[in-house]
Design a protein around this motif. Sequence first.
Motif, PDB file in Angstrom:
ATOM      1  N   THR A 161      18.662 -10.984 -12.372  1.00  0.00           N
ATOM      2  CA  THR A 161      18.210 -11.070 -11.126  1.00  0.00           C
ATOM      3  C   THR A 161      16.962 -12.040 -10.735  1.00  0.00           C
ATOM      4  O   THR A 161      17.074 -13.200 -10.134  1.00  0.00           O
ATOM      5  CB  THR A 161      17.630  -9.790 -10.264  1.00  0.00           C
ATOM      6  N   LEU A 162      15.974 -11.829 -11.584  1.00  0.00           N
ATOM      7  CA  LEU A 162      14.795 -12.887 -11.645  1.00  0.00           C
ATOM      8  C   LEU A 162      15.352 -14.280 -11.959  1.00  0.00           C
ATOM      9  O   LEU A 162      14.778 -15.140 -11.656  1.00  0.00           O
ATOM     10  CB  LEU A 162      13.636 -12.289 -12.453  1.00  0.00           C
ATOM     11  N   LEU A 163      16.138 -14.111 -13.157  1.00  0.00           N
ATOM     12  CA  LEU A 163      16.546 -15.634 -13.690  1.00  0.00           C
ATOM     13  C   LEU A 163      17.315 -16.260 -12.634  1.00  0.00           C
ATOM     14  O   LEU A 163      17.293 -17.488 -12.605  1.00  0.00           O
ATOM     15  CB  LEU A 163      17.230 -15.523 -14.963  1.00  0.00           C
ATOM     16  N   ALA A 164      18.268 -15.517 -11.854  1.00  0.00           N
ATOM     17  CA  ALA A 164      19.034 -16.210 -10.835  1.00  0.00           C
ATOM     18  C   ALA A 164      18.114 -16.581  -9.775  1.00  0.00           C
ATOM     19  O   ALA A 164      18.188 -17.677  -9.390  1.00  0.00           O
ATOM     20  CB  ALA A 164      19.896 -14.991 -10.408  1.00  0.00           C
ATOM     21  N   ASN A 165      16.982 -15.702  -9.326  1.00  0.00           N
ATOM     22  CA  ASN A 165      16.202 -16.295  -8.431  1.00  0.00           C
ATOM     23  C   ASN A 165      15.337 -17.417  -8.666  1.00  0.00           C
ATOM     24  O   ASN A 165      14.979 -18.117  -7.832  1.00  0.00           O
ATOM     25  CB  ASN A 165      15.344 -14.793  -8.084  1.00  0.00           C
ATOM     26  N   ASP A 166      15.037 -17.547  -9.985  1.00  0.00           N
ATOM     27  CA  ASP A 166      14.305 -18.923 -10.505  1.00  0.00           C
ATOM     28  C   ASP A 166      15.119 -20.072 -10.530  1.00  0.00           C
ATOM     29  O   ASP A 166      14.679 -20.998 -11.231  1.00  0.00           O
ATOM     30  CB  ASP A 166      13.650 -18.560 -11.761  1.00  0.00           C
ATOM     31  N   GLY A 167      16.626 -19.887 -10.367  1.00  0.00           N
ATOM     32  CA  GLY A 167      17.303 -20.842 -10.789  1.00  0.00           C
ATOM     33  C   GLY A 167      17.756 -21.342 -12.155  1.00  0.00           C
ATOM     34  O   GLY A 167      18.286 -22.303 -12.292  1.00  0.00           O
ATOM     35  N   GLN A 171      23.223 -17.865  -9.262  1.00  0.00           N
ATOM     36  CA  GLN A 171      23.246 -16.555  -8.499  1.00  0.00           C
ATOM     37  C   GLN A 171      24.630 -16.048  -8.195  1.00  0.00           C
ATOM     38  O   GLN A 171      25.517 -16.901  -8.128  1.00  0.00           O
ATOM     39  CB  GLN A 171      22.628 -17.429  -7.014  1.00  0.00           C
ATOM     40  N   THR A 172      24.653 -14.651  -7.960  1.00  0.00           N
ATOM     41  CA  THR A 172      25.925 -14.151  -7.534  1.00  0.00           C
ATOM     42  C   THR A 172      25.631 -13.300  -6.575  1.00  0.00           C
ATOM     43  O   THR A 172      24.237 -12.909  -5.974  1.00  0.00           O
ATOM     44  CB  THR A 172      26.539 -13.450  -8.687  1.00  0.00           C
ATOM     45  N   GLU A 173      26.564 -12.681  -6.129  1.00  0.00           N
ATOM     46  CA  GLU A 173      26.445 -11.680  -4.838  1.00  0.00           C
ATOM     47  C   GLU A 173      25.610 -10.608  -5.357  1.00  0.00           C
ATOM     48  O   GLU A 173      24.630 -10.022  -4.622  1.00  0.00           O
ATOM     49  CB  GLU A 173      27.934 -11.057  -4.352  1.00  0.00           C
ATOM     50  N   LEU A 174      25.741 -10.344  -6.374  1.00  0.00           N
ATOM     51  CA  LEU A 174      24.964  -8.942  -7.053  1.00  0.00           C
ATOM     52  C   LEU A 174      23.528  -9.242  -7.203  1.00  0.00           C
ATOM     53  O   LEU A 174      22.764  -8.720  -6.780  1.00  0.00           O
ATOM     54  CB  LEU A 174      25.345  -8.505  -8.426  1.00  0.00           C
ATOM     55  N   SER A 175      23.041 -10.510  -7.802  1.00  0.00           N
ATOM     56  CA  SER A 175      21.861 -10.945  -7.964  1.00  0.00           C
ATOM     57  C   SER A 175      21.317 -10.736  -6.800  1.00  0.00           C
ATOM     58  O   SER A 175      19.958 -10.651  -6.466  1.00  0.00           O
ATOM     59  CB  SER A 175      21.613 -12.179  -8.839  1.00  0.00           C
ATOM     60  N   ARG A 176      21.842 -11.811  -5.869  1.00  0.00           N
ATOM     61  CA  ARG A 176      20.950 -11.644  -4.138  1.00  0.00           C
ATOM     62  C   ARG A 176      20.964 -10.183  -3.379  1.00  0.00           C
ATOM     63  O   ARG A 176      20.026 -10.048  -3.044  1.00  0.00           O
ATOM     64  CB  ARG A 176      22.113 -12.300  -3.357  1.00  0.00           C
ATOM     65  N   THR A 177      21.827  -9.452  -3.912  1.00  0.00           N
ATOM     66  CA  THR A 177      21.787  -8.076  -3.443  1.00  0.00           C
ATOM     67  C   THR A 177      20.682  -7.107  -3.862  1.00  0.00           C
ATOM     68  O   THR A 177      19.990  -6.581  -3.315  1.00  0.00           O
ATOM     69  CB  THR A 177      23.102  -7.225  -3.671  1.00  0.00           C
TER      70      THR A 177
END
Lengths: 296, 296
Positions: A161-167, A171-177
């Motif tokens: 989730t942090l890796l996705a948030n940092d770009g 991102q996926t629906e799960l990481s955003r949730t």
Amino acid sequence: MYDYVIAIDGGGTSCRAALADRNGRVLGRAMRGAANIFSRADAIAQSILAASNAALAEAGLGAEALSEIPAFFGLAGINVGMRQETLAAQLPFPETRFVHDGIIALQGALGDTDGVIAILGTGSAYVAREKAKLRSIGGWGFMIGDQASGAVLGRTLLAETLLANDGIHPQTELSRTVMERFGGNPENTVEFTVTAKPADYGAYAPMILEFAERGDPLAGKILDAAVRDVTDALDAVVFPGCTKLCLLGGLAPHYGKRLLPRHRSLLHEAEGDALAGAVQLAVRAFIPQTHGAGQE
Amino acid sequence: MYDYVIAIDGGGTSCRAALADRNGRVLGRAMRGAANIFSRADAIAQSILAASNAALAEAGLGAEALSEIPAFFGLAGINVGMRQETLAAQLPFPETRFVHDGIIALQGALGDTDGVIAILGTGSAYVAREKAKLRSIGGWGFMIGDQASGAVLGRTLLAETLLANDGIHPQTELSRTVMERFGGNPENTVEFTVTAKPADYGAYAPMILEFAERGDPLAGKILDAAVRDVTDALDAVVFPGCTKLCLLGGLAPHYGKRLLPRHRSLLHEAEGDALAGAVQLAVRAFIPQTHGAGQE
């Protein structure tokens, strides 16, 4: 000769006790707080005592009887260090025997037959019995082991989730949730880690399973890697000629349907639970057997 | 108008302080214990005070002068929570300014130019400056972040050592050597994790580098995965037109030579260290500038 035995199943989140007679018939059962051997010894002793007393009470016996009843323990983390002597000294039982919780789980699941169990809950561990010889692998805890466990799944989800948030990762629906659950602020996830215990991370595992069903790519990636970890471990522990594999723990059904055919074809339901296994082993340890396995 | 400024570089393992005059000329420098904001606030305050007093002493000033000198802090973990107010209240400085340690490291490495830094030490973090705009990613700590850091490398090595010891992954010379360090007993590695801090895990990173040079497959696997993590992060943070990339921290030279050409071609030596960056930012924050960048 003892009239009764106490059996203890002490996991990371709860401690269960059973009082049984010489034939292994359970007369009382109770559950209390955690008895993980990583906890402080006096807290563990307290949980064990509380659960044992409650099991005695259910059978109509007073707490004073404990000093006449031997106790058989299956404890999470018991294979770490020699803390069992410290623990035994704090308890009233005239005789004690300790094994790690995988052993009682195997006995409960397989009875006296050969086979393999995989414990896939907040932690993870594997035990095989081949011609009465036991072999355990895994179960080394959250920090450097317990691959595919709920705690490790949850921790991986937070990291992704942090890796996705940092770009860094998509991102996926799960990481955003997950990020939304932390108020959209990555610092809150880090604050979480300051005090989080394995079970706290494990609380995020169900989201992975849920989103994987919907085809979320991050959930799929985490789950696929975990299934590979389980498969690698099973390949190491399933012996030639093994016909029985029991998956135990909250994640068991989720992994079971995702295993490769060579492992899925071995799957069996467990005969009983770990506490039932501890009762069998307690009777065998403390009650002289006339013949056969625990029968008079 | 202040005559002096204090600059603090507070990392996870030490706290450095510099006393500088209004022109940024350093008059005294000192290093004391850790000032990680995850430590207890009073311990952090003590480290900061001790280092500041020692820097003053080197310049021939007494501790009472601290109440006349503003302080600029670059602290590891400062972006977590609002603990900086608690900390400021325990210190004698008339004025304080806090940034996370990546900001002072970038200023030290790049001065006022655009570019990217990667901090690759016990932890890991990335900061970019593009047209004066700062962007930080990573740096979320050992538990759910800090990919490719020394602490994460070391933890991965211990996990892989246990997997090899259990027969789940192949043994290599490296996994055998690590297991020997723990007396051949996996339980000792688990005991280690009960108290180990990130720096304790990081102490195992050099073995990975050493064995990778010799072609050990496990060392190579861990290092290759870490280089991919660094590459993924750089791809997210290196902006179009970026011409300068500085790798900082103890692992910098090891990753530098393993990067892909698109990143390796941007590598530059850092102009100065994080404390030098903190001094520059302290002067800019607390001393009114006539014109230009920090010159009178």
